[in-house]
Scaffold this motif. Structure first.
Motif, mmCIF file in Angstrom:
data_model
loop_
_atom_site.group_PDB
_atom_site.id
_atom_site.type_symbol
_atom_site.label_atom_id
_atom_site.label_comp_id
_atom_site.label_asym_id
_atom_site.label_seq_id
_atom_site.Cartn_x
_atom_site.Cartn_y
_atom_site.Cartn_z
ATOM 1 N N MET A 186 0.779 -1.240 -0.089
ATOM 2 C CA MET A 186 0.037 0.170 0.022
ATOM 3 C C MET A 186 0.976 1.194 -0.009
ATOM 4 O O MET A 186 0.594 2.129 -0.767
ATOM 5 C CB MET A 186 -0.835 -0.101 1.277
ATOM 6 N N LYS A 187 2.205 1.127 0.678
ATOM 7 C CA LYS A 187 2.953 2.237 0.837
ATOM 8 C C LYS A 187 3.596 2.496 -0.686
ATOM 9 O O LYS A 187 3.757 3.643 -1.032
ATOM 10 C CB LYS A 187 3.963 2.130 1.918
ATOM 11 N N LEU A 237 0.331 5.223 8.066
ATOM 12 C CA LEU A 237 -0.750 6.202 8.374
ATOM 13 C C LEU A 237 -0.527 7.464 8.072
ATOM 14 O O LEU A 237 -1.068 8.250 7.585
ATOM 15 C CB LEU A 237 -1.154 5.758 9.760
ATOM 16 N N ALA A 238 0.655 7.821 8.735
ATOM 17 C CA ALA A 238 1.227 9.365 8.659
ATOM 18 C C ALA A 238 1.278 9.648 7.127
ATOM 19 O O ALA A 238 1.084 10.669 6.646
ATOM 20 C CB ALA A 238 2.734 9.333 9.271
ATOM 21 N N CYS A 261 -10.543 6.656 4.092
ATOM 22 C CA CYS A 261 -11.196 5.411 4.983
ATOM 23 C C CYS A 261 -11.076 3.930 4.594
ATOM 24 O O CYS A 261 -11.063 3.064 5.533
ATOM 25 C CB CYS A 261 -12.827 5.822 4.897
ATOM 26 N N THR A 262 -11.268 3.770 3.086
ATOM 27 C CA THR A 262 -10.742 2.257 2.676
ATOM 28 C C THR A 262 -9.629 1.912 3.394
ATOM 29 O O THR A 262 -9.489 0.812 3.711
ATOM 30 C CB THR A 262 -10.870 2.320 1.325
ATOM 31 N N ALA A 263 -8.403 2.747 3.095
ATOM 32 C CA ALA A 263 -7.298 2.386 3.621
ATOM 33 C C ALA A 263 -7.170 1.923 4.898
ATOM 34 O O ALA A 263 -6.572 0.958 5.492
ATOM 35 C CB ALA A 263 -6.198 3.230 3.023
ATOM 36 N N VAL A 264 -7.599 2.908 5.741
ATOM 37 C CA VAL A 264 -7.489 2.791 7.480
ATOM 38 C C VAL A 264 -8.135 1.631 7.763
ATOM 39 O O VAL A 264 -7.982 0.972 8.661
ATOM 40 C CB VAL A 264 -7.852 3.997 7.979
ATOM 41 N N GLY A 265 -9.669 1.447 6.836
ATOM 42 C CA GLY A 265 -10.644 0.321 7.431
ATOM 43 C C GLY A 265 -9.762 -1.089 7.054
ATOM 44 O O GLY A 265 -9.649 -1.958 7.871
ATOM 45 N N GLN A 266 -8.933 -1.016 6.243
ATOM 46 C CA GLN A 266 -8.324 -2.088 5.802
ATOM 47 C C GLN A 266 -7.270 -2.545 6.809
ATOM 48 O O GLN A 266 -7.108 -3.635 7.258
ATOM 49 C CB GLN A 266 -7.572 -2.059 4.430
ATOM 50 N N MET A 267 -6.433 -1.367 7.086
ATOM 51 C CA MET A 267 -5.483 -1.459 8.109
ATOM 52 C C MET A 267 -6.114 -2.032 9.567
ATOM 53 O O MET A 267 -5.308 -3.020 10.193
ATOM 54 C CB MET A 267 -4.793 -0.033 8.473
ATOM 55 N N ARG A 278 7.649 10.348 11.704
ATOM 56 C CA ARG A 278 6.567 9.256 11.799
ATOM 57 C C ARG A 278 6.689 8.448 10.460
ATOM 58 O O ARG A 278 6.746 7.204 10.496
ATOM 59 C CB ARG A 278 5.141 9.776 11.701
ATOM 60 N N ALA A 279 7.165 8.947 9.351
ATOM 61 C CA ALA A 279 7.525 8.132 8.192
ATOM 62 C C ALA A 279 8.793 7.374 8.519
ATOM 63 O O ALA A 279 9.044 6.076 8.043
ATOM 64 C CB ALA A 279 7.825 9.053 7.160
#
Lengths: 358, 72, 630
Positions: free
Chosen positions: A14-15, A324-325, A71-77, A306-307
């Motif tokens: 994803m990154k 996330l960051a 939201c999709t990305a964070v939901g997956q996470m 953070r990265a």
């Protein structure tokens, strides 16, 4: 250590799909929103655009697509992780609830249109889209807080407390109460957590430091307005404005806050990890006279730190926190691009305004 | 007695090797599942990676067979 | 084997560019490369004019919108073939659908938000319910629900005092818990005081209980009841919206799918433009077509465009041979295995296509592991039945592969004398070769699998060596030659150790091993000094890896035995049979799965590394989704 292999393999991929400088350049060069949308449809945002385009205007579609993709990305996470690691991630994400609430209260105070309020939010915390929309429909700041309490959401408690302590409390006080409450409980939760939270603790400490440093900067940049500033928060000493503490001890912050100028405050903090970004921010401030330049340097420092967690903890929660960051930063960058293209800014100006971790 | 010990030895040889393979494969498999979820075309490479630790259990099997055949 | 490919240049007048591309898309047999990259500046990339660019963007936007609709209505793209794709009528239909769909989706979002929020409000109301005095339902009275922070314990008292002062003691005040941080307070007072109390509460800055306006009735029971009712209707409305979406999906499915394909095809046409080249007057398409399709391509173009379009065959240079796209062509027997080769890596045009070898060895290994007439027959029957039910594709290929494996396992079942494990022996079946489960034959079994491994690896190395010679690749020659010498040396050493070969061969064998190691090390460069010997030991590991054929086979035999013995040990015949059948089924499932994976691994890890590199690019002809156009 079990539980990170799957998540980190996916997070690395994803990154890898995050936009690069060339992508931003192509987007910033779009002569209008329609072309911008077309250009964005050739990036991984295509699916999110497909899903939102049928509903709304171009500008809304773009903003909506960004939120939806985030939201999709964070939901997956969130789904990648089981409870112990998942709890650490959830704790980090709850900071966005505070961010969203502050944006909401500020928007209500300024009577900003709903779309504008939503475009400033990052709906990836515990407060869902539905809740945020309901709150944004409130008549005023107090109405929103009442709704928050009526829905029995935990973020209401610091706000009710500050209203009880100072009836008629204004926005700055409310925001400060939210920050202090979040850091108190998040740092406490991270302290008792499992090994995963060691890194999270550092990340939270950094956030707290940043809030405190900005307070110090605001207090010292315009010494003449110092009393007025304290008065707005209805406090008598800077001590009451500080949150945390994070890595920087409160005494050091208070000492810096007591300085009579920003220059000497920055000098007082020179030995800390924030010496460099503060010095760079000071230099920019002296040129422009804008405090937001100092803030920008501190935020940049935070983004890079953070990265860097991906490299610091490549087999643990660091990858998730780092991703996330970067993802949030990408969405914020794209919002700047949308704003710039919509306002007809030159591509160079838009690109200068973007933030990069490397 | 001697036979029993030989059998235990053979059992340990393959059992411990299988345990090692299992631990390694669980982690590679989890990472591989993640990788395939993102990039299905990697499936072949992942099968390869997951298969690598199997050498351990095969060697364990060879050792066990040797113990039984030569020692028993 | 790979299809013989022809490298082509198609040159035509610029006015014909779109019709030519349409024709090529319909023919669907040209893999189009970027033109003009290696022509020394004679051909430039085609500049696409603003009108075309504009059109391309419009199409892209339309496609985004249509794809969004397809997703919302969960439409199967395969429906595209059901309607005549005349684009004007389709576009109109879809324009009508859009506002309808927008309204439905927005409505669904709002309903879902209600579904999330209303239960939370209801729960808060339920916590407040015990606080309501009887007078709360009286129309002459008015109630205020308040939410107070527990941190400030003095506040309830202050409010109570104020309320009493305002109403002259006629206000009823109750207090109750909400959660750890909050408590609720309820003030019920005659309606006449409503305004005064409200103003006092505002002054005190107390948070009020807020419900969505439609539920803000005076009586708490009524509020809860109407919340409940609303929740039920929300559920119903949600279902209704879903149903409507489904109906729309059915109604517009074929149209939307067709429109999506039309747009995708058109966009593809424009995207292809960016790969073309141009000279002053002409455009240039550069690409690859299988030899077999060349004539069709030439005649079709000639029929439609006459002399205005020239198809020009380019000579196949060495560099071209490396990068030509690959379309595999194999006899029908081997074709199901092509997918397995692609899964590892697509072969290179000038390299070996291992499909046929895989078609030979993979089922052979499989049969050797399962090695049971009974299991083989059941599996064969099952796969032949299943095969008919699948459309051509991955799953169907898999059934074919397993059917081959099942055939081999019947053969090996005869060799090992196995029919559902020991049942064959009981029925008087005798192994043609040896009984692999008997301890006496363990060494034979191990030796047999190792021999198979040696042959397999030797074959791989010889192929690799041949590849090295053909490609004049010194590195590969050294590496594979070294391995080959090492393997031969290993065989000699083993031969001497088991007294098959005279002892005098030991020294030459060891010398050979050293030479092999040196060659292998040399191929690896500087680190070869360390890695070379390790690689050589790895070769031994590769051979030993074939022991898994024996190991998996034995585990299958023993499970079959256990099935038989448990069945025999149970007193009741029926229970025994049931247990036996269940265990045999389990064994068969494991027996179909595990040998497949293991054989695949033997190919990918042990076999391919000696000769197969892959890394070719697949032949992907430019082809429209819909058969007809315009």
């Amino acid at each position: 250590m079990a539980g990170y292999e799957y998540a980190n393999a996916r997070l690395h991929a994803m990154k890898g799909r995050l936009l690069g400088r060339d992508d931003y350049r192509a987007l910033a060069e779009a002569p209008g929103l329609e072309r911008l949308l077309a250009a964005l449809s050739h990036t991984p945002y295509r699916e999110a655009i497909e899903a939102t385009l049928i509903r709304v205007s171009l500008l809304e579609a773009l903003n909506h697509a960004l939120s939806a993709d985030l939201c999709t990305a964070v939901g997956q996470m969130r789904r990648f992780f089981d409870p112990p690691q998942g709890r650490a991630l959830a704790l980090a994400l709850q900071h966005y609830d505070i961010h969203n609430l502050k944006a909401l209260l500020r928007g209500l105070q300024n009577r900003a249109p709903l779309a504008e309020i939503r475009a400033a939010q990052l709906p990836i915390g515990d407060l869902s889209e539905a809740v945020l929309t309901e709150l944004a429909g409130a008549a005023d700041v107090r109405g929103a807080i009442d709704l928050l309490a009526s829905l029995r959401l935990p973020q209401a408690s610091p706000l009710l407390a500050v209203r009880a302590a100072h009836p008629g409390a204004q926005l700055p006080e409310l925001e400060l109460a939210l920050d202090r409450w979040y850091f108190a409980q998040a740092l406490a939760a991270a302290r008792e957590g499992p090994a995963e939270t060691a890194l999270l603790r550092d990340a939270l400490a950094l956030e707290a430091d940043l809030v405190n440093l900005l307070t110090v900067v605001r207090l010292t940049a315009f010494p003449a307005e110092r009393a007025l500033y304290l008065q707005r928060y209805r406090v008598s000493s800077p001590h009451e404005l500080l949150v945390g503490p994070g890595r920087l001890p409160l005494a050091a912050l208070e000492e810096a806050a007591a300085q009579v100028s920003l220059v000497s405050a920055v000098q007082a903090l020179a030995g800390t990890p924030y010496g460099e970004p503060l010095a760079a921010g000071l230099e920019a401030f002296q040129r422009s006279g804008r405090l937001s330049d100092v803030e920008r340097h501190l935020r940049r420092y935070r983004l890079r730190w953070r990265a860097g967690l991906v490299a610091r903890d490549p087999l643990g929660i660091g990858v998730a926190l780092g991703y996330l960051a970067l993802k949030v930063n990408e969405v914020e960058n794209l919002r700047r691009v949308i704003y710039g293209v919509n306002a007809g800014l030159a591509p160079g100006t838009i690109l200068d305004d973007l933030e990069f971790a490397a | 007695m001697e036979n029993g010990l030989t059998a235990i030895g053979a059992g340990l040889a393959i059992g411990l090797a299988a345990l090692g393979t299992g631990i390694a494969q669980s982690r590679i498999g989890a990472a591989g599942a993640g990788a395939v979820a993102e990039k299905p075309e990697l499936a072949g490479v992942i099968i390869l990676l997951v298969a690598i630790p199997e050498t351990m259990v095969i060697l364990g099997f060879a050792t066990a067979a040797m113990i039984l055949l030569l020692g028993g | 084997m790979t299809h013989k490919m022809v490298h082509l240049q198609i040159i035509g007048l610029k006015a014909d560019v779109l019709p030519v591309i349409h024709t090529l898309g319909e023919l669907g047999c040209l893999h189009i490369d970027r033109a003009g990259e290696d022509t020394g500046g004679m051909i430039h990339p085609l500049t696409v004019d603003a009108v075309l660019l504009r059109r391309q963007e419009e199409l892209n936007l339309q496609l985004l919108q249509v794809s969004g609709m397809v997703d919302y209505l969960r439409i199967d793209p395969a429906l595209a073939g059901l309607v005549e794709p005349d684009s004007a009528g389709l576009a109109e239909q879809i324009d009508q659908l859009l506002p309808h769909l927008q309204a439905l989706v927005n409505r669904r979002d709002r309903l879902r938000a209600e579904q999330e929020l209303l239960p939370r409000f209801e729960e808060t109301m339920r916590k407040l319910l015990p606080l309501f005095p009887a007078t709360a339902s009286d129309a002459d009275y008015v109630s205020f629900g308040l939410l107070l922070s527990r941190e400030h314990a003095e506040v309830p008292g202050i409010i109570q005092r104020h309320a009493a002062e305002i109403t002259g003691g006629r206000a009823e005040v109750t207090l109750g818990p909400i959660d750890a941080a909050t408590q609720a307070m309820l003030i019920t007072a005659p309606r006449a005081f409503a305004e005064a109390i409200g103003a006092m509460l505002d002054r005190q800055d107390v948070a009020r209980l807020r419900l969505p306006t439609e539920f803000d009735s005076t009586s708490p029971d009524a509020a809860i009841a109407s919340l409940r009712r609303r929740l039920n209707t929300v559920q119903e409305e949600c279902t209704a919206v879903e149903r409507e979406l489904e109906a729309l999906g059915r109604q517009y499915g074929p149209a939307l799918a067709a429109r999506q394909s039309v747009l995708q095809d058109e966009l593809q046409t424009y995207n292809i433009l960016s790969r073309l080249g141009e000279t002053e007057q002409t455009f240039v398409v550069q690409g690859w077509t299988p030899q077999a399709d060349l004539e069709r391509l030439q005649t079709t173009l000639h029929e439609r465009f006459g002399e205005r379009v020239i198809v020009h065959t380019l000579p196949l240079t060495e560099a071209d041979r490396r990068r030509a796209p690959v379309a595999l062509t194999n006899p029908a027997v081997a074709r199901p295995f092509e997918g397995l080769v692609h899964m590892y890596s697509t072969p290179r045009y000038d390299g070996i296509d291992p499909t046929r070898l895989m078609a030979l060895f993979l089922p052979f290994f499989f049969g050797m592991m399962l090695g049971d007439i009974g299991y083989g027959a059941v599996l064969l029957g099952g796969m032949l039945l299943l095969r008919r039910r699948f459309k051509p594709g991955m799953l169907r290929n898999l059934t074919t592969i397993l059917a081959y494996g099942a055939g081999w396992s019947i053969l090996f079942g005869l060799l090992f004398g196995e029919l559902f494990g020991p049942l064959g022996e009981e029925l008087g079946l005798h192994p043609l070769l040896f009984d692999r489960a008997s301890p006496a034959h363990l060494i034979d079994l191990l030796a047999m699998t190792l021999a198979v491994g040696v042959v397999h690896i030797l074959l791989g190395l010889l192929l690799g060596l041949w590849e090295g010679v053909r490609g004049r690749d010194r590195h590969h020659l050294l590496e594979r030659g070294g391995r080959l010498l090492g393997l031969v040396a290993l065989l000699l050493v083993v031969g001497v150790l088991v007294d098959l070969l005279p002892e005098g061969l030991m020294t030459p064998a060891l010398a050979l091993l050293v030479v092999g190691t040196v060659l292998l090390s040399a191929s690896l460069g500087k680190i070869g000094i360390v890695i070379g010997p390790i690689e050589m030991i790895g070769l031994l590991g590769n051979v030993l890896s074939y022991l898994r054929i024996a190991a998996i086979g034995l585990s299958s035999v023993y499970l079959a035995r256990v099935a038989g013995e448990i069945a025999g040990a149970v007193g009741s015949i029926i229970v025994g049979i049931i247990i036996a059948v269940l265990l045999h089924v389990l064994n068969l499932v494991l027996g179909a799965f595990s040998p497949t994976i293991q054989s695949l691994r033997l190919h990918y890890v042990e076999f391919f590394r000696n000769f197969y590199e892959g890394g070719g690019r697949a032949y992907e002809p430019f082809r429209y989704r819909l058969a007809t156009h315009e």
